[in-house]
Design a protein around this motif. Structure first.
Motif, PDB file in Angstrom:
ATOM      1  N   VAL A 128       0.857  -1.185   0.000  1.00 41.75           N
ATOM      2  CA  VAL A 128       0.000   0.000   0.000  1.00 41.75           C
ATOM      3  C   VAL A 128       0.893   1.235   0.000  1.00 41.75           C
ATOM      4  O   VAL A 128       2.068   1.180   0.364  1.00 41.75           O
ATOM      5  CB  VAL A 128      -0.939   0.029   1.227  1.00 41.75           C
ATOM      6  N   THR A 129       0.327   2.347  -0.401  1.00 39.99           N
ATOM      7  CA  THR A 129       1.058   3.604  -0.410  1.00 39.99           C
ATOM      8  C   THR A 129       0.210   4.693   0.216  1.00 39.99           C
ATOM      9  O   THR A 129      -1.021   4.553   0.319  1.00 39.99           O
ATOM     10  CB  THR A 129       1.455   3.995  -1.844  1.00 39.99           C
ATOM     11  N   ASP A 130       0.847   5.788   0.616  1.00 37.36           N
ATOM     12  CA  ASP A 130       0.120   6.896   1.240  1.00 37.36           C
ATOM     13  C   ASP A 130      -0.488   7.833   0.199  1.00 37.36           C
ATOM     14  O   ASP A 130      -1.145   8.808   0.558  1.00 37.36           O
ATOM     15  CB  ASP A 130       1.037   7.680   2.183  1.00 37.36           C
ATOM     16  N   LEU A 131      -0.294   7.540  -1.076  1.00 35.70           N
ATOM     17  CA  LEU A 131      -0.868   8.340  -2.151  1.00 35.70           C
ATOM     18  C   LEU A 131      -2.242   7.772  -2.550  1.00 35.70           C
ATOM     19  O   LEU A 131      -2.532   6.609  -2.258  1.00 35.70           O
ATOM     20  CB  LEU A 131       0.073   8.349  -3.351  1.00 35.70           C
ATOM     21  N   PRO A 132      -3.088   8.554  -3.235  1.00 34.53           N
ATOM     22  CA  PRO A 132      -4.452   8.091  -3.570  1.00 34.53           C
ATOM     23  C   PRO A 132      -4.482   7.153  -4.767  1.00 34.53           C
ATOM     24  O   PRO A 132      -5.202   7.369  -5.746  1.00 34.53           O
ATOM     25  CB  PRO A 132      -5.182   9.409  -3.871  1.00 34.53           C
ATOM     26  N   VAL A 133      -3.708   6.080  -4.692  1.00 32.97           N
ATOM     27  CA  VAL A 133      -3.657   5.070  -5.743  1.00 32.97           C
ATOM     28  C   VAL A 133      -3.543   3.699  -5.096  1.00 32.97           C
ATOM     29  O   VAL A 133      -3.237   3.580  -3.906  1.00 32.97           O
ATOM     30  CB  VAL A 133      -2.457   5.288  -6.705  1.00 32.97           C
ATOM     31  N   GLU A 134      -3.777   2.659  -5.884  1.00 29.19           N
ATOM     32  CA  GLU A 134      -3.588   1.278  -5.440  1.00 29.19           C
ATOM     33  C   GLU A 134      -2.429   0.668  -6.216  1.00 29.19           C
ATOM     34  O   GLU A 134      -2.212   1.006  -7.396  1.00 29.19           O
ATOM     35  CB  GLU A 134      -4.860   0.459  -5.689  1.00 29.19           C
ATOM     36  N   VAL A 135      -1.678  -0.220  -5.569  1.00 27.70           N
ATOM     37  CA  VAL A 135      -0.517  -0.829  -6.217  1.00 27.70           C
ATOM     38  C   VAL A 135      -0.524  -2.336  -6.024  1.00 27.70           C
ATOM     39  O   VAL A 135      -1.114  -2.866  -5.082  1.00 27.70           O
ATOM     40  CB  VAL A 135       0.814  -0.242  -5.673  1.00 27.70           C
ATOM     41  N   GLY A 136       0.160  -3.028  -6.928  1.00 27.78           N
ATOM     42  CA  GLY A 136       0.339  -4.471  -6.836  1.00 27.78           C
ATOM     43  C   GLY A 136       1.727  -4.834  -7.304  1.00 27.78           C
ATOM     44  O   GLY A 136       2.335  -4.111  -8.112  1.00 27.78           O
ATOM     45  N   LEU A 137       2.251  -5.960  -6.821  1.00 28.98           N
ATOM     46  CA  LEU A 137       3.638  -6.347  -7.112  1.00 28.98           C
ATOM     47  C   LEU A 137       3.749  -7.852  -7.260  1.00 28.98           C
ATOM     48  O   LEU A 137       3.079  -8.621  -6.559  1.00 28.98           O
ATOM     49  CB  LEU A 137       4.560  -5.883  -5.974  1.00 28.98           C
ATOM     50  N   THR A 138       4.617  -8.277  -8.171  1.00 28.72           N
ATOM     51  CA  THR A 138       4.941  -9.685  -8.337  1.00 28.72           C
ATOM     52  C   THR A 138       6.408  -9.824  -8.718  1.00 28.72           C
ATOM     53  O   THR A 138       6.952  -8.980  -9.428  1.00 28.72           O
ATOM     54  CB  THR A 138       4.031 -10.345  -9.404  1.00 28.72           C
ATOM     55  N   HIS A 139       7.069 -10.863  -8.202  1.00 24.87           N
ATOM     56  CA  HIS A 139       8.427 -11.216  -8.588  1.00 24.87           C
ATOM     57  C   HIS A 139       8.409 -12.620  -9.186  1.00 24.87           C
ATOM     58  O   HIS A 139       7.726 -13.499  -8.673  1.00 24.87           O
ATOM     59  CB  HIS A 139       9.383 -11.285  -7.382  1.00 24.87           C
ATOM     60  N   SER A 140       9.169 -12.817 -10.242  1.00 20.65           N
ATOM     61  CA  SER A 140       9.349 -14.173 -10.753  1.00 20.65           C
ATOM     62  C   SER A 140      10.545 -14.200 -11.692  1.00 20.65           C
ATOM     63  O   SER A 140      10.678 -13.311 -12.548  1.00 20.65           O
ATOM     64  CB  SER A 140       8.099 -14.651 -11.496  1.00 20.65           C
ATOM     65  N   GLY A 141      11.411 -15.184 -11.514  1.00 14.81           N
ATOM     66  CA  GLY A 141      12.554 -15.331 -12.398  1.00 14.81           C
ATOM     67  C   GLY A 141      13.417 -14.090 -12.440  1.00 14.81           C
ATOM     68  O   GLY A 141      13.943 -13.641 -11.419  1.00 14.81           O
ATOM     69  N   ASP A 142      13.539 -13.486 -13.620  1.00 16.96           N
ATOM     70  CA  ASP A 142      14.429 -12.353 -13.837  1.00 16.96           C
ATOM     71  C   ASP A 142      13.756 -10.996 -13.697  1.00 16.96           C
ATOM     72  O   ASP A 142      14.377  -9.977 -14.031  1.00 16.96           O
ATOM     73  CB  ASP A 142      15.049 -12.439 -15.243  1.00 16.96           C
ATOM     74  N   TYR A 143      12.513 -10.945 -13.185  1.00 17.44           N
ATOM     75  CA  TYR A 143      11.779  -9.677 -13.223  1.00 17.44           C
ATOM     76  C   TYR A 143      10.994  -9.397 -11.945  1.00 17.44           C
ATOM     77  O   TYR A 143      10.534 -10.315 -11.263  1.00 17.44           O
ATOM     78  CB  TYR A 143      10.790  -9.678 -14.404  1.00 17.44           C
ATOM     79  N   ALA A 144      10.854  -8.102 -11.669  1.00 20.05           N
ATOM     80  CA  ALA A 144       9.876  -7.599 -10.711  1.00 20.05           C
ATOM     81  C   ALA A 144       8.912  -6.730 -11.503  1.00 20.05           C
ATOM     82  O   ALA A 144       9.341  -5.859 -12.270  1.00 20.05           O
ATOM     83  CB  ALA A 144      10.548  -6.780  -9.614  1.00 20.05           C
ATOM     84  N   VAL A 145       7.618  -6.977 -11.358  1.00 22.25           N
ATOM     85  CA  VAL A 145       6.596  -6.261 -12.114  1.00 22.25           C
ATOM     86  C   VAL A 145       5.625  -5.623 -11.118  1.00 22.25           C
ATOM     87  O   VAL A 145       5.158  -6.281 -10.183  1.00 22.25           O
ATOM     88  CB  VAL A 145       5.826  -7.205 -13.056  1.00 22.25           C
ATOM     89  N   ALA A 146       5.325  -4.339 -11.340  1.00 23.87           N
ATOM     90  CA  ALA A 146       4.375  -3.628 -10.481  1.00 23.87           C
ATOM     91  C   ALA A 146       3.320  -2.961 -11.334  1.00 23.87           C
ATOM     92  O   ALA A 146       3.570  -2.578 -12.488  1.00 23.87           O
ATOM     93  CB  ALA A 146       5.104  -2.589  -9.634  1.00 23.87           C
ATOM     94  N   VAL A 147       2.131  -2.808 -10.767  1.00 23.22           N
ATOM     95  CA  VAL A 147       1.051  -2.084 -11.422  1.00 23.22           C
ATOM     96  C   VAL A 147       0.509  -1.038 -10.467  1.00 23.22           C
ATOM     97  O   VAL A 147       0.598  -1.183  -9.245  1.00 23.22           O
ATOM     98  CB  VAL A 147      -0.093  -3.020 -11.880  1.00 23.22           C
ATOM     99  N   CYS A 148      -0.057   0.028 -11.050  1.00 30.88           N
ATOM    100  CA  CYS A 148      -0.646   1.106 -10.252  1.00 30.88           C
ATOM    101  C   CYS A 148      -1.899   1.584 -10.945  1.00 30.88           C
ATOM    102  O   CYS A 148      -1.912   1.767 -12.179  1.00 30.88           O
ATOM    103  CB  CYS A 148       0.353   2.253 -10.094  1.00 30.88           C
ATOM    104  N   GLY A 149      -2.967   1.768 -10.173  1.00 30.89           N
ATOM    105  CA  GLY A 149      -4.218   2.265 -10.723  1.00 30.89           C
ATOM    106  C   GLY A 149      -4.989   3.037  -9.668  1.00 30.89           C
ATOM    107  O   GLY A 149      -4.642   3.022  -8.478  1.00 30.89           O
ATOM    108  N   THR A 150      -6.052   3.684 -10.099  1.00 27.77           N
ATOM    109  CA  THR A 150      -6.888   4.430  -9.166  1.00 27.77           C
ATOM    110  C   THR A 150      -7.696   3.485  -8.279  1.00 27.77           C
ATOM    111  O   THR A 150      -7.938   3.758  -7.107  1.00 27.77           O
ATOM    112  CB  THR A 150      -7.839   5.362  -9.928  1.00 27.77           C
ATOM    113  N   GLY A 151      -8.113   2.355  -8.857  1.00 28.62           N
ATOM    114  CA  GLY A 151      -8.832   1.351  -8.094  1.00 28.62           C
ATOM    115  C   GLY A 151      -7.939   0.175  -7.755  1.00 28.62           C
ATOM    116  O   GLY A 151      -6.737   0.184  -8.051  1.00 28.62           O
ATOM    117  N   ALA A 152      -8.510  -0.840  -7.130  1.00 28.54           N
ATOM    118  CA  ALA A 152      -7.733  -2.013  -6.723  1.00 28.54           C
ATOM    119  C   ALA A 152      -7.104  -2.693  -7.940  1.00 28.54           C
ATOM    120  O   ALA A 152      -7.659  -2.676  -9.041  1.00 28.54           O
ATOM    121  CB  ALA A 152      -8.625  -2.995  -5.974  1.00 28.54           C
TER     122      ALA A 152
END
Length: 269
Positions: A128-152
């Motif tokens: 979670v973040t203190d900004l008015p957005v929602e975030v998600g995260l995944t790690h696998s193999g050679d990468y870390a991938v994150a997403v951010c949006g206004t909703g979940a």
């Protein structure tokens, strides 16, 4: 494609945002994409980060981490864990910045973006973040991938690997119950790891992760444009009564990896 521009300060990575197809490349440190309006996705190459050397990683940590984050990463005993944690924080912060830029706001400095985790309960570990957005995260193999949006949001990336027989039998249940329509027929040939990524992305959307059985997410179709359909089981409905509502979904194969996204757009509801 989105690549990384020359840094204007030691440790800074300056991505260009791309609206084209998602691409994974272990040689590129950072890519930022806009897969759909209102959603930002960032990819940090763990392969690049691991090979970059201690001095480069130290500069990256200094530029991207706030004091509390820098203190925490220093407590991680394993180098691999420190690298994964740094890559995840970088991915999350660049996704937030990209979302801010897409929304017409000035991006917050990386060090000033506070990323925390839900401390306890069924959603423990959800970023979670203190900004008015929602975030998600995944790690696998050679990468870390994150997403951010206004909703979940929910995201899962799965590296190429062999699925164990017990898990394969569970995942095969979705294909076996698919309908005769085109989306159902496509689901029958969906790779097992992509089915797993879809289920986990849904559970991450609600913040539960694997604390809820993946069989509570029953896949029902996979459309040609990448959208996947699903329905919730009774246990998922008990924890999230609104589960199964109008959510946006995508599932695709990327250079041998399998990626699934789930998100909502509050402005459209």
């Amino acid at each position: 494609m989105s690549t990384v521009d020359a840094a204007s300060a030691p440790g800074e990575l300056r991505p260009r945002t791309d609206t084209g197809p998602l691409v994974l490349d272990p040689e590129v440190p950072l890519r930022v994409f806009r897969p759909t309006p209102g959603l930002a996705l960032s990819v940090v190459s763990l392969a690049w980060l691991r090979a970059a050397g201690d001095d480069v990683r130290a500069r990256l940590a200094s530029w991207h981490l706030g004091p509390e984050e820098a203190s925490y990463v220093g407590t991680l005993a394993l180098r691999r864990r420190r690298e994964e944690w740094l890559a995840g924080r970088m991915a999350l912060k660049y996704a937030v910045r990209a979302h801010q830029e897409h929304s017409g706001r000035a991006p917050t400095a990386c060090r000033d973006i506070r990323i925390e985790q839900v401390a306890q309960g069924l959603r423990a570990g959800k970023p979670v973040t203190d900004l008015p957005v929602e975030v998600g995260l995944t790690h696998s193999g050679d990468y870390a991938v994150a997403v951010c949006g206004t909703g979940a949001v929910g995201v899962d990336l799965e590296r190429p690997r062999t699925v164990s027989p017990p898990l394969a039998r569970i995942l095969a249940e979705d294909g076996g119950s698919a309908g005769a329509d085109p989306a159902g027929q496509r689901l029958r040939v969906m790779p097992l790891l992509l089915r797993w990524a879809c289920k986990e992305a849904v559970l991450k959307y609600y913040g539960f992760g694997l604390r809820v059985d993946t069989r509570e997410v029953r896949l029902t179709g996979w459309h040609e444009d990448g959208r996947f359909a699903w329905r919730p089981g009774p246990e998922l409905l008990r924890h999230a009564p609104a589960a199964g509502g109008e959510l946006r979904t995508r599932a695709c194969e990327l250079d041998g990896y399998h990626l699934a996204l789930v998100w909502s757009d509050p402005a459209s509801t």
